[in-house]
Design a protein around this motif. Structure first.
Motif, PDB file in Angstrom:
ATOM      1  N   HIS A   1      -6.380 -20.893 -18.915  1.00  9.86           N
ATOM      2  CA  HIS A   1      -5.404 -19.803 -19.065  1.00  9.86           C
ATOM      3  C   HIS A   1      -6.028 -18.626 -19.812  1.00  9.86           C
ATOM      4  O   HIS A   1      -5.860 -17.465 -19.412  1.00  9.86           O
ATOM      5  N   LEU A   2      -6.762 -18.921 -20.898  1.00  8.95           N
ATOM      6  CA  LEU A   2      -7.400 -17.850 -21.665  1.00  8.95           C
ATOM      7  C   LEU A   2      -8.437 -17.114 -20.820  1.00  8.95           C
ATOM      8  O   LEU A   2      -8.565 -15.883 -20.908  1.00  8.95           O
ATOM      9  N   LEU A   3      -9.168 -17.852 -19.988  1.00  6.93           N
ATOM     10  CA  LEU A   3     -10.169 -17.220 -19.129  1.00  6.93           C
ATOM     11  C   LEU A   3      -9.524 -16.337 -18.059  1.00  6.93           C
ATOM     12  O   LEU A   3      -9.989 -15.231 -17.780  1.00  6.93           O
ATOM     13  N   ILE A   4      -8.456 -16.827 -17.467  1.00  4.93           N
ATOM     14  CA  ILE A   4      -7.767 -16.045 -16.429  1.00  4.93           C
ATOM     15  C   ILE A   4      -7.184 -14.764 -17.017  1.00  4.93           C
ATOM     16  O   ILE A   4      -7.219 -13.693 -16.400  1.00  4.93           O
ATOM     17  N   GLU A   5      -6.677 -14.882 -18.245  1.00  2.27           N
ATOM     18  CA  GLU A   5      -6.099 -13.718 -18.927  1.00  2.27           C
ATOM     19  C   GLU A   5      -7.165 -12.826 -19.551  1.00  2.27           C
ATOM     20  O   GLU A   5      -6.834 -11.835 -20.209  1.00  2.27           O
ATOM     21  N   LYS A   6      -8.438 -13.170 -19.359  1.00  3.09           N
ATOM     22  CA  LYS A   6      -9.566 -12.400 -19.900  1.00  3.09           C
ATOM     23  C   LYS A   6      -9.571 -12.359 -21.424  1.00  3.09           C
ATOM     24  O   LYS A   6     -10.165 -11.473 -22.033  1.00  3.09           O
ATOM     25  N   LYS A   7      -8.904 -13.337 -22.051  1.00  2.00           N
ATOM     26  CA  LYS A   7      -8.909 -13.416 -23.501  1.00  2.00           C
ATOM     27  C   LYS A   7     -10.125 -14.182 -24.019  1.00  2.00           C
ATOM     28  O   LYS A   7     -10.371 -14.237 -25.216  1.00  2.00           O
ATOM     29  N   ARG A   8     -10.844 -14.792 -23.078  1.00  2.00           N
ATOM     30  CA  ARG A   8     -12.103 -15.453 -23.418  1.00  2.00           C
ATOM     31  C   ARG A   8     -13.003 -15.368 -22.208  1.00  2.00           C
ATOM     32  O   ARG A   8     -12.566 -15.574 -21.069  1.00  2.00           O
ATOM     33  N   THR A   9     -14.272 -15.076 -22.424  1.00  2.00           N
ATOM     34  CA  THR A   9     -15.201 -14.905 -21.299  1.00  2.00           C
ATOM     35  C   THR A   9     -16.416 -15.816 -21.379  1.00  2.00           C
ATOM     36  O   THR A   9     -17.072 -16.053 -20.364  1.00  2.00           O
ATOM     37  N   ASP A  10     -16.732 -16.325 -22.568  1.00  2.00           N
ATOM     38  CA  ASP A  10     -17.937 -17.121 -22.727  1.00  2.00           C
ATOM     39  C   ASP A  10     -17.686 -18.576 -22.304  1.00  2.00           C
ATOM     40  O   ASP A  10     -16.575 -19.088 -22.434  1.00  2.00           O
ATOM     41  N   PRO A  11     -18.710 -19.273 -21.803  1.00  2.00           N
ATOM     42  CA  PRO A  11     -18.575 -20.694 -21.466  1.00  2.00           C
ATOM     43  C   PRO A  11     -18.286 -21.524 -22.712  1.00  2.00           C
ATOM     44  O   PRO A  11     -18.654 -21.146 -23.831  1.00  2.00           O
ATOM     45  N   PHE A  12     -17.658 -22.652 -22.536  1.00  2.00           N
ATOM     46  CA  PHE A  12     -17.298 -23.516 -23.662  1.00  2.00           C
ATOM     47  C   PHE A  12     -17.426 -24.972 -23.232  1.00  2.00           C
ATOM     48  O   PHE A  12     -17.524 -25.286 -22.038  1.00  2.00           O
ATOM     49  N   ASN A  13     -17.428 -25.849 -24.206  1.00  2.00           N
ATOM     50  CA  ASN A  13     -17.444 -27.289 -23.949  1.00  2.00           C
ATOM     51  C   ASN A  13     -16.124 -27.895 -24.390  1.00  2.00           C
ATOM     52  O   ASN A  13     -15.679 -27.671 -25.524  1.00  2.00           O
ATOM     53  N   ILE A  14     -15.498 -28.650 -23.517  1.00  2.00           N
ATOM     54  CA  ILE A  14     -14.328 -29.454 -23.875  1.00  2.00           C
ATOM     55  C   ILE A  14     -14.850 -30.856 -24.158  1.00  2.00           C
ATOM     56  O   ILE A  14     -15.349 -31.541 -23.260  1.00  2.00           O
ATOM     57  N   ILE A  15     -14.780 -31.277 -25.405  1.00  2.00           N
ATOM     58  CA  ILE A  15     -15.337 -32.559 -25.826  1.00  2.00           C
ATOM     59  C   ILE A  15     -14.220 -33.600 -25.874  1.00  2.00           C
ATOM     60  O   ILE A  15     -13.274 -33.465 -26.650  1.00  2.00           O
ATOM     61  N   ILE A  16     -14.340 -34.633 -25.050  1.00  2.00           N
ATOM     62  CA  ILE A  16     -13.384 -35.739 -25.079  1.00  2.00           C
ATOM     63  C   ILE A  16     -13.974 -36.835 -25.970  1.00  2.00           C
ATOM     64  O   ILE A  16     -15.020 -37.410 -25.656  1.00  2.00           O
ATOM     65  N   ASN A  17     -13.311 -37.106 -27.075  1.00  2.00           N
ATOM     66  CA  ASN A  17     -13.842 -38.010 -28.086  1.00  2.00           C
ATOM     67  C   ASN A  17     -13.282 -39.426 -27.953  1.00  2.00           C
ATOM     68  O   ASN A  17     -12.152 -39.616 -27.504  1.00  2.00           O
ATOM     69  N   PRO A  18     -14.062 -40.426 -28.378  1.00  2.00           N
ATOM     70  CA  PRO A  18     -13.509 -41.782 -28.495  1.00  2.00           C
ATOM     71  C   PRO A  18     -12.554 -41.827 -29.679  1.00  2.00           C
ATOM     72  O   PRO A  18     -12.801 -41.180 -30.703  1.00  2.00           O
ATOM     73  N   THR A  19     -11.460 -42.556 -29.541  1.00  2.00           N
ATOM     74  CA  THR A  19     -10.486 -42.619 -30.628  1.00  2.00           C
ATOM     75  C   THR A  19     -10.390 -44.003 -31.266  1.00  2.00           C
ATOM     76  O   THR A  19     -10.270 -44.120 -32.481  1.00  2.00           O
ATOM     77  N   ARG A  20     -10.478 -45.061 -30.452  1.00  2.00           N
ATOM     78  CA  ARG A  20     -10.321 -46.414 -30.978  1.00  2.00           C
ATOM     79  C   ARG A  20     -10.760 -47.405 -29.903  1.00  2.00           C
ATOM     80  O   ARG A  20     -11.154 -47.008 -28.810  1.00  2.00           O
ATOM     81  N   ILE A  21     -10.680 -48.686 -30.228  1.00  2.00           N
ATOM     82  CA  ILE A  21     -10.996 -49.743 -29.275  1.00  2.00           C
ATOM     83  C   ILE A  21      -9.744 -50.555 -29.003  1.00  2.00           C
ATOM     84  O   ILE A  21      -9.097 -51.038 -29.941  1.00  2.00           O
TER      85      ILE A  21
END
Length: 341
Positions: free
Chosen positions: A195-215
């Motif tokens: 949404h931020l990219l489409i609205e041009k509120k952010r233009t730089d590439p980013f990483n979405i990090i999915i973290n482990p939470t528990r077992i």
């Protein structure tokens, strides 16, 4: 490419291993790539803390007193390779023995020859051994192969997967324990940032990090690598009753050992005292409740077996490095911190 143009897509989330051709640049729309072979340096990435996941698996098995560790991986896939690396590095740090095998993600028709190689590898491994599979699908392959070769889970092989795919994990007999990933938060962050990219509120590439939470614990990892049967019985009793008000004296009714003798043998087998082991169980359960429920800290502390709520923050901080409130806040904000970097 043509499909995206015809559909007039505003953004794309895709698994794409042909970045060198730069075809996606022609679209001039936001693109998020799910990692398979490598991370993109040009587009945004839907990725994960893969090394951290491997480290978590090794630490889990180390607490169960294993000295032999194995990894079964998906050949040439970044999340498998990095999970293996994190797993191996932690095993080397603690001085364990490491064994590795990998195969392609094959169809049923292609699986025949690779199954023979996997069988030979599993049979050759020292037993008992802790085996971490790169995901639940590969863990299920291990479980099925073990069953065909009379290799017992968890007695011979303690088996752990990743993704907590309940269908796959429960297809196995016994059901497979698995590392839970914060995938829903990853999906939310992907939508928010698109949404931020489409609205041009952010233009730089980013990483979405999915973290482990528990077992998510199931029967495939329920055994400890303990040579003394009396201590094994005590450990099983603690794991089944740590939320109750249990005392060391109660264990002498389970095994024919004096309190002093029991304490010495337990410390020799487990590396920690009985009291510390009980606290470990309570803190880990309390930590799981903190990030999976919205209930009050006091309510969760009582459920985890802490009768003295005044000391819970001090005890929790000693084990986890932060207070319960800070721990919950860290896990709530973890993904947003990663994506802002």
């Amino acid at each position: 490419m043509q499909w995206a143009k015809n559909w007039e897509a505003d953004a794309i989330i895709a698994q794409w291993d042909h970045e060198g051709t730069n075809l996606l640049q022609e679209l001039q729309i936001p693109v998020i790539l799910q990692n398979l072979k490598q991370r993109s340096s040009y587009y945004s990435n839907l990725t994960g803390d893969y090394k951290g996941t491997g480290k978590l698996a090794a630490q889990f098995f180390a607490k169960k007193r294993y000295r032999n560790f194995a990894f079964y991986g998906n050949k040439g896939v970044i999340w498998s390779l990095e999970r293996a690396e994190g797993y191996r590095l932690e095993i080397e740090r603690i001085g364990g023995n490491y064994y590795y095998f990998e195969s392609e993600n094959l169809s049923d028709e292609q699986w025949g020859q690779s199954r023979i190689e996997l069988e030979d590898w599993l049979i050759s491994l020292p037993k008992p051994i802790a085996l971490f599979a790169c995901d639940d699908s590969f863990a299920l392959q291990i479980a099925e192969t073990c069953k065909l070769n009379n290799i017992k889970i968890p007695e011979d092989i303690s088996l752990l997967g990743v993704d907590n795919d309940e269908l796959l994990c429960n297809l196995s007999d016994p059901p497979i324990s698995s590392i839970v990933l914060d995938v829903e938060k990853g999906g939310y962050e992907a939508g928010r940032l698109i949404h931020l990219l489409i609205e041009k509120k952010r233009t730089d590439p980013f990483n979405i990090i999915i973290n482990p939470t528990r077992i998510e614990l199931r029967q495939s990892t329920e055994k400890y690598n303990i040579s003394n049967q009396y201590i094994s019985d005590v450990v099983t009793y603690i794991e089944n009753n740590f939320t109750d008000d249990i005392s060391i004296e109660s264990f002498t009714k389970i095994v024919p050992l004096s309190r002093r003798n029991l304490e010495i043998k337990f410390k020799n087998e487990m590396g920690i005292s009985i009291y510390q082991f009980i606290l470990n169980c309570r803190v880990e359960y309390f930590a799981m409740l903190l990030i999976t429920t919205d209930r009050t800290l006091l309510d969760l502390a009582l459920e985890a077996g802490f009768c003295d709520s005044k000391n819970i923050s001090r005890v929790f901080k000693k084990f986890m490095g932060c207070s319960p409130a800070e721990y919950r806040k860290i896990h709530q904000q973890e993904n947003s911190k990663d994506t802002s970097s």
